[in-house]
Design a protein around this motif. Structure first.
Motif, PDB file in Angstrom:
ATOM      1  N   TRP A 188      10.680  -3.891   5.822  1.00  0.00           N
ATOM      2  CA  TRP A 188      12.284  -3.551   6.785  1.00  0.00           C
ATOM      3  C   TRP A 188      13.184  -4.077   5.029  1.00  0.00           C
ATOM      4  CZ3 TRP A 188      16.941  -6.165   6.769  1.00  0.00           C
ATOM      5  CH2 TRP A 188      17.822  -6.028   7.458  1.00  0.00           C
ATOM      6  N   SER A 189      14.139  -3.169   5.473  1.00  0.00           N
ATOM      7  CA  SER A 189      15.067  -3.766   4.242  1.00  0.00           C
ATOM      8  C   SER A 189      15.948  -3.086   4.464  1.00  0.00           C
ATOM      9  CB  SER A 189      14.768  -2.879   1.993  1.00  0.00           C
ATOM     10  OG  SER A 189      14.608  -1.669   2.372  1.00  0.00           O
ATOM     11  N   TRP A 190      17.452  -3.456   3.704  1.00  0.00           N
ATOM     12  CA  TRP A 190      18.390  -3.301   3.969  1.00  0.00           C
ATOM     13  C   TRP A 190      19.452  -1.674   3.093  1.00  0.00           C
ATOM     14  CZ3 TRP A 190      22.429  -2.827  -0.173  1.00  0.00           C
ATOM     15  CH2 TRP A 190      23.794  -2.602   0.314  1.00  0.00           C
ATOM     16  N   MET A 191      18.286  -1.272   2.277  1.00  0.00           N
ATOM     17  CA  MET A 191      18.459  -0.104   1.491  1.00  0.00           C
ATOM     18  C   MET A 191      18.160   1.014   2.424  1.00  0.00           C
ATOM     19  SD  MET A 191      18.388  -0.157  -2.214  1.00  0.00           S
ATOM     20  CE  MET A 191      19.073   0.798  -2.952  1.00  0.00           C
ATOM     21  N   ALA A 192      16.977   0.589   3.456  1.00  0.00           N
ATOM     22  CA  ALA A 192      15.694   1.715   3.804  1.00  0.00           C
ATOM     23  C   ALA A 192      17.032   1.683   5.441  1.00  0.00           C
ATOM     24  CB  ALA A 192      14.830   0.431   4.476  1.00  0.00           C
ATOM     25  N   MET A 193      17.727   0.603   5.677  1.00  0.00           N
ATOM     26  CA  MET A 193      18.307   1.089   7.166  1.00  0.00           C
ATOM     27  C   MET A 193      19.598   2.562   5.888  1.00  0.00           C
ATOM     28  SD  MET A 193      18.609  -1.860   8.423  1.00  0.00           S
ATOM     29  CE  MET A 193      20.029  -2.058  10.102  1.00  0.00           C
ATOM     30  N   LEU A 194      20.026   1.940   5.249  1.00  0.00           N
ATOM     31  CA  LEU A 194      21.150   2.943   4.518  1.00  0.00           C
ATOM     32  C   LEU A 194      20.629   4.603   4.243  1.00  0.00           C
ATOM     33  CD1 LEU A 194      23.153   0.457   2.558  1.00  0.00           C
ATOM     34  CD2 LEU A 194      24.082   1.423   4.928  1.00  0.00           C
ATOM     35  N   ALA A 195      19.701   4.309   4.072  1.00  0.00           N
ATOM     36  CA  ALA A 195      18.542   5.987   3.313  1.00  0.00           C
ATOM     37  C   ALA A 195      18.949   6.860   4.990  1.00  0.00           C
ATOM     38  CB  ALA A 195      17.493   6.153   2.782  1.00  0.00           C
ATOM     39  N   ASP A 196      18.927   8.196   4.556  1.00  0.00           N
ATOM     40  CA  ASP A 196      18.948   9.394   5.440  1.00  0.00           C
ATOM     41  C   ASP A 196      17.278   9.616   5.690  1.00  0.00           C
ATOM     42  OD1 ASP A 196      21.393   9.843   6.028  1.00  0.00           O
ATOM     43  OD2 ASP A 196      22.059  11.293   4.879  1.00  0.00           O
ATOM     44  N   ASP A 197      16.177   9.118   4.770  1.00  0.00           N
ATOM     45  CA  ASP A 197      14.698   9.439   4.619  1.00  0.00           C
ATOM     46  C   ASP A 197      13.836   8.231   4.279  1.00  0.00           C
ATOM     47  OD1 ASP A 197      15.440   9.358   2.076  1.00  0.00           O
ATOM     48  OD2 ASP A 197      14.898  11.256   1.401  1.00  0.00           O
ATOM     49  N   GLU A 198      12.890   7.891   4.263  1.00  0.00           N
ATOM     50  CA  GLU A 198      11.454   7.341   3.764  1.00  0.00           C
ATOM     51  C   GLU A 198      12.318   5.682   3.041  1.00  0.00           C
ATOM     52  OE1 GLU A 198       7.237   5.489   4.302  1.00  0.00           O
ATOM     53  OE2 GLU A 198       7.857   7.701   4.263  1.00  0.00           O
ATOM     54  N   VAL A 199      12.498   5.347   2.236  1.00  0.00           N
ATOM     55  CA  VAL A 199      12.759   4.146   1.047  1.00  0.00           C
ATOM     56  C   VAL A 199      11.279   3.818   1.125  1.00  0.00           C
ATOM     57  CG1 VAL A 199      13.984   2.841  -0.148  1.00  0.00           C
ATOM     58  CG2 VAL A 199      14.685   3.557   1.715  1.00  0.00           C
ATOM     59  N   HIS A 200      10.881   4.045  -0.408  1.00  0.00           N
ATOM     60  CA  HIS A 200       9.535   3.802  -1.107  1.00  0.00           C
ATOM     61  C   HIS A 200       9.248   2.510  -1.624  1.00  0.00           C
ATOM     62  CE1 HIS A 200       6.808   7.079   0.878  1.00  0.00           C
ATOM     63  NE2 HIS A 200       8.034   7.411   0.039  1.00  0.00           N
ATOM     64  N   THR A 201       9.658   1.139  -0.880  1.00  0.00           N
ATOM     65  CA  THR A 201      10.521   0.353  -1.841  1.00  0.00           C
ATOM     66  C   THR A 201      10.272  -0.401  -3.050  1.00  0.00           C
ATOM     67  OG1 THR A 201       9.643  -1.590  -0.003  1.00  0.00           O
ATOM     68  CG2 THR A 201      11.647  -1.233   0.605  1.00  0.00           C
ATOM     69  N   ASP A 202       8.365  -1.152  -3.285  1.00  0.00           N
ATOM     70  CA  ASP A 202       8.001  -1.529  -4.314  1.00  0.00           C
ATOM     71  C   ASP A 202       6.888  -1.908  -4.415  1.00  0.00           C
ATOM     72  OD1 ASP A 202       8.224  -3.923  -2.601  1.00  0.00           O
ATOM     73  OD2 ASP A 202       8.180  -5.742  -4.229  1.00  0.00           O
ATOM     74  N   GLY A 203       6.477  -2.171  -5.471  1.00  0.00           N
ATOM     75  CA  GLY A 203       5.151  -2.740  -5.460  1.00  0.00           C
ATOM     76  C   GLY A 203       4.332  -0.798  -5.480  1.00  0.00           C
ATOM     77  N   TRP A 204       2.231  -0.974  -5.488  1.00  0.00           N
ATOM     78  CA  TRP A 204       1.839   0.349  -5.654  1.00  0.00           C
ATOM     79  C   TRP A 204       1.671   0.548  -3.760  1.00  0.00           C
ATOM     80  CZ3 TRP A 204      -0.284   1.649  -9.887  1.00  0.00           C
ATOM     81  CH2 TRP A 204      -0.257   1.054 -10.516  1.00  0.00           C
ATOM     82  N   ILE A 205       2.841   2.276  -4.005  1.00  0.00           N
ATOM     83  CA  ILE A 205       2.699   2.874  -2.902  1.00  0.00           C
ATOM     84  C   ILE A 205       1.714   3.875  -2.292  1.00  0.00           C
ATOM     85  CG2 ILE A 205       4.593   4.870  -1.621  1.00  0.00           C
ATOM     86  CD1 ILE A 205       5.933   1.727  -3.115  1.00  0.00           C
ATOM     87  N   ASN A 206       1.134   3.509  -1.302  1.00  0.00           N
ATOM     88  CA  ASN A 206      -0.030   4.610  -0.871  1.00  0.00           C
ATOM     89  C   ASN A 206       0.542   5.429   0.320  1.00  0.00           C
ATOM     90  OD1 ASN A 206      -1.731   2.747  -1.719  1.00  0.00           O
ATOM     91  ND2 ASN A 206      -1.484   0.762  -0.445  1.00  0.00           N
ATOM     92  N   GLY A 207      -0.372   6.005   0.540  1.00  0.00           N
ATOM     93  CA  GLY A 207      -0.374   7.291   1.645  1.00  0.00           C
ATOM     94  C   GLY A 207       0.680   8.069   1.269  1.00  0.00           C
ATOM     95  N   TYR A 208       1.270   8.426  -0.651  1.00  0.00           N
ATOM     96  CA  TYR A 208       2.809   9.427  -0.658  1.00  0.00           C
ATOM     97  C   TYR A 208       2.084   9.916  -1.498  1.00  0.00           C
ATOM     98  CZ  TYR A 208       7.319  10.391  -1.944  1.00  0.00           C
ATOM     99  OH  TYR A 208       8.176  10.538  -2.693  1.00  0.00           O
TER     100      TYR A 208
END
Length: 313
Positions: free
Chosen positions: A259-279
């Motif tokens: 959960w993040s503030w930037m994800a709330m502002l975005a229209d689509d999924e936000v891949h925040t940090d670290g190793w991103i799995n399933g993408y």
């Protein structure tokens, strides 16, 4: 009533302290995060060598943590990784959609001067690193085109000026290009390639064009600004891909890092940090760096600025 009043006062005091900590504390707690990264067909000269990744300086943002940029540049100049990668957004100044033209004449001269002042400041902060003779490579981010949102007008002339200034300072900028990295210690060996991708917001990311410059089965690192460029890579084409842009969400709940503030502002999924799995496509692997600066507000909570140090194998 007194209990309610005291509870509200305590809550207000807690939120004030949290805001102060997110403004004057967390942004200066640099996380020098170490990772091991596997690259297929890695040349022997690059075995156990270290690659540093930084992103999102955002110089020009109000209350921007410029001293953090300088501290990082000084530490990396002493640590001497084999190569330093910078994943875009050197400056902050977003002009937005004030004009439909991509020409300098549409803007007040003071705006243009402010942008170039930010760029000069960014380069001065990086000077301990650019003076160290460590190879430095970069890609451009959306703010380097004066874009804050995907539908803002991109300023191609500004991005070209940013690229020229960076290269004059000794930073090689890649826009959908591939280069062979110099082997550590000038050892005779097969090269490790770096694939640099253009800005996603600017509609300038073209992985296929960049990959066409690679020899078959060549060892490679892929560098991009926006993680959204990653999905366009064919299966197996980006076994180690690196990005920034998200600032780690900038404000996150400690028990819900997704959960993040930037994800709330975005229209689509936000891949925040670290190793991103399933993408993305199979056999591709993406790491997203939390960056250094801010977007919109100068606050970081549970998302400290990051320098990622990859040991290759």
């Amino acid at each position: 009533m007194k209990i309610i009043k005291y509870s509200l006062l305590l809550l207000a005091a807690f939120l004030t302290l949290l805001l102060l900590w997110g403004t004057f504390g967390v942004p200066y707690q640099i996380d020098y995060h170490e990772e091991r990264a596997e690259i297929p067909n890695l040349p022997s000269a690059w075995q156990n060598q270290q690659v540093a990744l930084i992103a999102d300086l955002q110089v020009g943002m109000w209350l921007s943590n410029k001293n953090t940029v300088k501290d990082i540049a000084e530490r990396l100049s002493r640590q001497k990784p084999s190569v330093v990668l910078i994943a875009g957004d050197f400056i902050y100044h977003p002009i937005g959609d004030e004009s439909e033209e991509e020409t300098r004449e549409e803007y007040e001269q003071e705006d243009v001067e402010e942008i170039f002042s930010e760029l000069r400041h960014a380069l001065s902060l990086l000077s301990p690193l650019t003076d160290s003779n460590i190879p430095i490579y970069a890609v451009l981010g959306n703010h380097d085109y004066a874009m804050e949102k995907p539908d803002d007008t991109k300023l191609a002339w500004l991005a070209q000026q940013v690229q020229t200034a960076l290269e004059d300072a000794g930073i090689t900028v890649l826009v959908n290009e591939t280069v062979a990295l110099e082997s550590p210690g000038n050892q005779e060996d097969a090269p490790l390639y770096l694939v640099g991708i253009g800005s996603h917001y600017a509609g300038n990311d073209d992985p296929h064009r960049a990959l066409a410059q690679l020899p078959d089965d060549a060892a490679r690192i892929v560098l991009m600004h926006n993680p959204d460029s990653f999905v366009s890579f064919p299966a197996g084409a980006a076994p180690l891909a690196l990005a920034g842009h998200t600032h780690g969400g900038q404000i996150r709940l400690p028990w819900r890092s997704d959960w993040s503030w930037m994800a709330m502002l975005a229209d689509d999924e936000v891949h925040t940090d670290g190793w991103i799995n399933g993408y993305g496509n199979p056999d591709n692997r993406l790491y997203v760096n939390r960056g250094i600066g801010f977007s919109v507000i100068p606050v970081r909570l549970n998302a400290a600025p990051e320098v990622t140090l990859f040991t290759l194998y």
